[in-house]
Design an enzyme around this catalytic site. Structure first.
Site: not given
Ligand code: PXP
Length: 245
Positions: A7, A10, A43, A45, A49, A70, A101, A151, A190
């Site tokens: 992901n 960030h 994602h 959003r 952001r 996402e 999330t 998931e 997550h």
């Molecule tokens: N899976 C989903 C559905 C999420 O919303 C997120 C965070 O955006 C992640 C995985 C990844 O989480 P993390 O950034 O904490 O690894």
């Protein structure tokens, strides 16, 4: 085989905090794919952001693995997703005030609506996943929506310690087993990091782990390629151990 989706939200966060043009989340993709990751997750959003609409369109053009988008149950974002056609979408709950999330999607109370959204994506050839807590009722409801995947939310496991973490881990193991027995592809994510992922990777039913924050943070120290390779090595080690049991 356990797959890794990275992901990259960030990377975009770092850009957006200064409203700058860099770092470009699209430019980091070749490094992640070269390191052996199996997919890229972003994602989009409602508040934009981090990831922007244009990022998603550009990612669609450059990703050679899989694009997992996402999104919340928001008509504007659903339309963008249907137009951009990622390989898969993951429906997530979203609240503007949250840092990330926070909980799983409540499929039980929104089953009909979610089923209709799942059908719209399937009509475009896009696979669907529902981000849910590892609860029996949510998993069973997810199956009834005809989603391809779920998931499982690992946040509560990741944020707890001691006996509570053990309990959350057992919930994830049982949830994964149930979801797989219902014919769903089971992913998880997550809050996973370099310390807590190995245990999750041992769960044999899991197909893909989606990990973001920890990998982007580690990349500051070792570079993105090494950060991805280190995570893949943790996952592979856990799976090899499982196979040797
Ligand atoms: N899976 C989903 C559905 C999420 O919303 C997120 C965070 O955006 C992640 C995985 C990844 O989480 P993390 O950034 O904490 O690894």
């Amino acid at each position: 085989m356990l797959f890794l989706g990275v992901n990259i939200d960030h990377v975009a966060t770092l850009r957006q905090v200064r409203l700058a043009t860099y770092p470009d989340p699209v430019a980091i993709v070749p490094l992640i794919e070269k390191a052996g990751a199996h997919g890229i997750t972003v994602h989009l959003r409602e508040d934009r952001r981090h990831i922007q609409d244009q990022d998603v369109r550009r990612l669609r053009e450059c990703i050679t693995t899989r694009l997992n988008l996402e999104l919340a149950l928001n008509e504007e974002i659903i339309r963008i997703a249907l137009e951009v056609k990622p390989d898969e979408v993951c429906l997530v709950p979203e609240r503007r005030s949250e840092l990330t999330t926070e909980g799983g999607l409540d499929v039980v109370s929104q089953k009909e609506m979610i089923s209709r959204v799942v059908t719209r994506f399937h009509e475009k050839g896009i696979k669907t996943s529902l981000f849910i807590d590892p609860d029996i009722s949510q998993i069973e409801a997810a199956m009834q929506t005809h989603t391809d995947m779920v998931e499982l939310h690992t946040g509560q496991y990741a944020e707890s310690t001691g006996s509570i973490r053990e309990k959350e881990y057992r919930r994830l193991c049982e949830g994964a087993k149930l979801a797989a027995s219902l014919g769903l592809q089971v992913n998880a994510g997550h809050g996973l990091n370099y310390e807590n992922t190995e245990k999750i990777a041992h769960i044999p039913e899991l197909h893909t782990l989606n990990i973001g924050h920890a990998i982007v943070a580690r990349a500051l120290f070792v570079g993105m390629e090494a950060a991805v390779r280190e995570m893949l090595a943790i996952m592979q080690k856990a799976r090899n151990k499982g196979e040797n049991l």
